[in-house]
Motif scaffolding. Sequence first.
Motif, PDB file in Angstrom:
ATOM      1  N   GLN A  79      12.453   0.115  15.440  1.00 35.26           N
ATOM      2  CA  GLN A  79      11.758   0.743  14.270  1.00 35.26           C
ATOM      3  C   GLN A  79      10.418   1.273  14.568  1.00 35.26           C
ATOM      4  N   PHE A  80       9.794   1.127  15.552  1.00 34.05           N
ATOM      5  CA  PHE A  80       8.776   1.790  15.790  1.00 34.05           C
ATOM      6  C   PHE A  80       8.837   3.274  15.900  1.00 34.05           C
ATOM      7  N   ALA A  81      10.249   3.959  15.940  1.00 33.67           N
ATOM      8  CA  ALA A  81      10.620   5.193  15.955  1.00 33.67           C
ATOM      9  C   ALA A  81      10.974   5.652  14.539  1.00 33.67           C
ATOM     10  N   MET A  82      11.836   4.858  13.953  1.00 32.73           N
ATOM     11  CA  MET A  82      12.518   4.949  12.687  1.00 32.73           C
ATOM     12  C   MET A  82      11.445   5.017  11.654  1.00 32.73           C
ATOM     13  N   ILE A  83      10.416   4.250  11.679  1.00 30.53           N
ATOM     14  CA  ILE A  83       9.460   4.434  10.732  1.00 30.53           C
ATOM     15  C   ILE A  83       8.733   5.815  10.569  1.00 30.53           C
ATOM     16  N   PRO A  84       8.186   6.176  11.504  1.00 31.56           N
ATOM     17  CA  PRO A  84       7.645   7.593  11.394  1.00 31.56           C
ATOM     18  C   PRO A  84       8.827   8.456  10.994  1.00 31.56           C
ATOM     19  N   LEU A  85      10.152   8.657  11.914  1.00 30.73           N
ATOM     20  CA  LEU A  85      10.938   9.791  11.628  1.00 30.73           C
ATOM     21  C   LEU A  85      11.380   9.762   9.990  1.00 30.73           C
ATOM     22  N   ASN A  86      11.506   8.547   9.266  1.00 27.98           N
ATOM     23  CA  ASN A  86      11.818   8.543   8.115  1.00 27.98           C
ATOM     24  C   ASN A  86      10.706   8.383   6.868  1.00 27.98           C
ATOM     25  N   LEU A  87       9.420   8.120   7.399  1.00 26.28           N
ATOM     26  CA  LEU A  87       8.407   8.167   6.287  1.00 26.28           C
ATOM     27  C   LEU A  87       7.619   9.540   6.489  1.00 26.28           C
ATOM     28  N   TYR A 142       1.742   6.347   5.580  1.00 24.91           N
ATOM     29  CA  TYR A 142       2.068   5.119   5.376  1.00 24.91           C
ATOM     30  C   TYR A 142       0.760   4.275   6.185  1.00 24.91           C
ATOM     31  N   VAL A 143       0.792   3.085   6.108  1.00 28.90           N
ATOM     32  CA  VAL A 143      -0.067   2.430   7.005  1.00 28.90           C
ATOM     33  C   VAL A 143       0.478   1.293   7.668  1.00 28.90           C
ATOM     34  N   HIS A 144       0.372   1.104   8.833  1.00 27.49           N
ATOM     35  CA  HIS A 144       1.323  -0.022   9.670  1.00 27.49           C
ATOM     36  C   HIS A 144       0.613  -1.107  10.054  1.00 27.49           C
ATOM     37  N   GLY A 163      -3.765   0.862  -1.598  1.00 27.08           N
ATOM     38  CA  GLY A 163      -3.518   1.582  -2.761  1.00 27.08           C
ATOM     39  C   GLY A 163      -1.989   2.249  -3.155  1.00 27.08           C
ATOM     40  N   ASP A 164      -1.986   3.493  -3.281  1.00 25.17           N
ATOM     41  CA  ASP A 164      -0.537   3.977  -3.368  1.00 25.17           C
ATOM     42  C   ASP A 164       0.199   4.316  -1.919  1.00 25.17           C
ATOM     43  N   ILE A 165      -0.601   4.178  -0.825  1.00 23.70           N
ATOM     44  CA  ILE A 165       0.018   4.328   0.474  1.00 23.70           C
ATOM     45  C   ILE A 165       1.019   3.079   0.818  1.00 23.70           C
ATOM     46  N   PRO A 166       2.357   3.247   1.069  1.00 23.99           N
ATOM     47  CA  PRO A 166       3.178   2.223   1.634  1.00 23.99           C
ATOM     48  C   PRO A 166       2.615   1.445   2.762  1.00 23.99           C
ATOM     49  N   LEU A 167       2.856   0.187   2.773  1.00 26.67           N
ATOM     50  CA  LEU A 167       2.322  -0.767   3.770  1.00 26.67           C
ATOM     51  C   LEU A 167       3.695  -0.875   4.575  1.00 26.67           C
ATOM     52  N   VAL A 168       3.513  -0.825   5.728  1.00 28.55           N
ATOM     53  CA  VAL A 168       4.748  -0.981   6.446  1.00 28.55           C
ATOM     54  C   VAL A 168       4.205  -2.300   7.487  1.00 28.55           C
ATOM     55  N   CYS A 169       5.197  -3.187   7.695  1.00 30.29           N
ATOM     56  CA  CYS A 169       4.933  -4.360   8.430  1.00 30.29           C
ATOM     57  C   CYS A 169       5.790  -4.571   9.358  1.00 30.29           C
ATOM     58  N   ASP A 170       5.419  -5.066  10.561  1.00 36.38           N
ATOM     59  CA  ASP A 170       6.478  -5.779  11.767  1.00 36.38           C
ATOM     60  C   ASP A 170       6.011  -7.050  11.305  1.00 36.38           C
ATOM     61  N   PHE A 185       4.647  -4.597  -0.116  1.00 32.12           N
ATOM     62  CA  PHE A 185       4.949  -3.635   1.119  1.00 32.12           C
ATOM     63  C   PHE A 185       6.071  -2.623   0.711  1.00 32.12           C
ATOM     64  N   GLY A 186       5.959  -1.408   1.577  1.00 39.97           N
ATOM     65  CA  GLY A 186       6.767  -0.424   1.433  1.00 39.97           C
ATOM     66  C   GLY A 186       8.172  -0.934   2.448  1.00 39.97           C
ATOM     67  N   VAL A 187       7.846  -1.191   3.657  1.00 40.40           N
ATOM     68  CA  VAL A 187       8.964  -1.593   4.593  1.00 40.40           C
ATOM     69  C   VAL A 187       8.379  -2.832   5.190  1.00 40.40           C
ATOM     70  N   LEU A 188       9.317  -3.763   5.420  1.00 37.68           N
ATOM     71  CA  LEU A 188       9.329  -4.909   6.392  1.00 37.68           C
ATOM     72  C   LEU A 188      10.268  -4.713   7.344  1.00 37.68           C
ATOM     73  N   TYR A 189      10.048  -5.030   8.553  1.00 39.79           N
ATOM     74  CA  TYR A 189      11.172  -5.174   9.429  1.00 39.79           C
ATOM     75  C   TYR A 189      10.876  -6.376  10.504  1.00 39.79           C
ATOM     76  N   ALA A 190      12.074  -6.770  10.971  1.00 40.05           N
ATOM     77  CA  ALA A 190      11.921  -8.058  12.079  1.00 40.05           C
ATOM     78  C   ALA A 190      13.021  -7.918  13.084  1.00 40.05           C
ATOM     79  N   GLY A 191      12.839  -8.104  14.219  1.00 35.71           N
ATOM     80  CA  GLY A 191      13.738  -8.220  15.100  1.00 35.71           C
ATOM     81  C   GLY A 191      14.089  -9.882  14.955  1.00 35.71           C
TER      82      GLY A 191
END
Length: 367
Positions: A79-87, A142-144, A163-170, A185-191
């Motif tokens: 996800q460390f890579a997928m987040i920037p690749l997709n957002l 986004y903000v991570h 604000g309107d910037i998606p918050l992405v969270c591990d 959150f815009g995205v939440l991810y978890a192993g």
Amino acid sequence: MSRVFNFSAGPSTLPESVLEICAKEMLDCHGTGQSVMEMSHRSAAYKPIIEGCEAKIRDLMHIPDNYRVLFLQGGASLQFAMIPLNLNKTGRAAYVDTGVWSKKAIEEARRFLTTVDVVASSRDRGCCYIPEIRKIEGDYDYVHITLNNTIYGTKWSYLPDTGDIPLVCDCSSNILSEPIDVTKFGVLYAGAQKNLAPAGVTLVIIRDDLIREDLPASVPTMLRYDTHAKNGSMFNTPPCYSIYVMGLVLDWVKSCGGAEGMKKRNEEKAACLYDFLDSSDYYHATVEKGSRSLMNVPFLTKETDPEKAAVINKKFVSEAAKAGLVNLAGHRLVGGMRASIYNAMSLEGVQALVAFMKKFAAENPID
Ligand SMILES: Cc1ncc(COP(=O)(O)O)c(C=O)c1O
């Protein structure tokens, strides 16, 4: 049968009742005459398992309809890579650096984005706290943040206003440990290998508008969220067995009162350990009050000589293991000790640890 109390940071202890169901259903799951391990992921027998798992996570986390739930592979690290690749739209993102995993996420993002701003960090005091950054503004895609820092044992007690910037969270190490407001959150991810399941599956909860079809052709098919969203996490073979166990773990969470029930259980366990550490003249917790994780509790003895401390730490970990309390060594980068007390760890396990700590302190005085 003799089971230990397992304080591993991940993969970690699972509810015993779940393991019993796994054992019971190992050769014949629900009268199919097959183990889940053997089932085709596209079979009628497997369909209710993956669909049920999604329904359970939606229910427990109150996930709104405009979010997709994906079961992916590659761990939280992918996800460390997928987040920037997709957002990525403008090539700019903001990260808060609160430890080893945040840093890895930052380094990975730098491969794909032109600007990765570290807008706050806790490095000045060895990552023993969560920085105060209530508002994050700027021209960012986004903000991570890393909601719970597994290695240093810190946890965000508030969320920055982006604000309107998606918050992405591990949230690998604290998902479902207490209620989380998904809508923030815009995205939440978890192993999954801490609070949800055995290793092998990564849960991604992503808002619909962040699943883009207009990505550059260079983004590999398997690294695009739209690939997995369009195919119900079945573009290729999903980690079938881990998803099955996740479903069983989610049933267990539900039976314990859901995320609220987990919070109560986890606060009780954490209080037992932190209260002891704070009142001890032999040990101390390394994380500042107000930033302490409910899940990962690093601690040291009060021995100040580094060589003597290393000897004591080693002895502590090895004697604890002999007493049935395993995996208490701190992460190799920070040393000391760490007790990971995820959802499935019982209060009884934490009480046994505290009793051992008292005994060890009495038998190994620091001069
Ligand atoms: C907070 C956090 N993020 C990411 C990871 C990496 O997860 P994985 O091993 O699933 O890639 C870990 C692993 O412990 C973690 O604790």
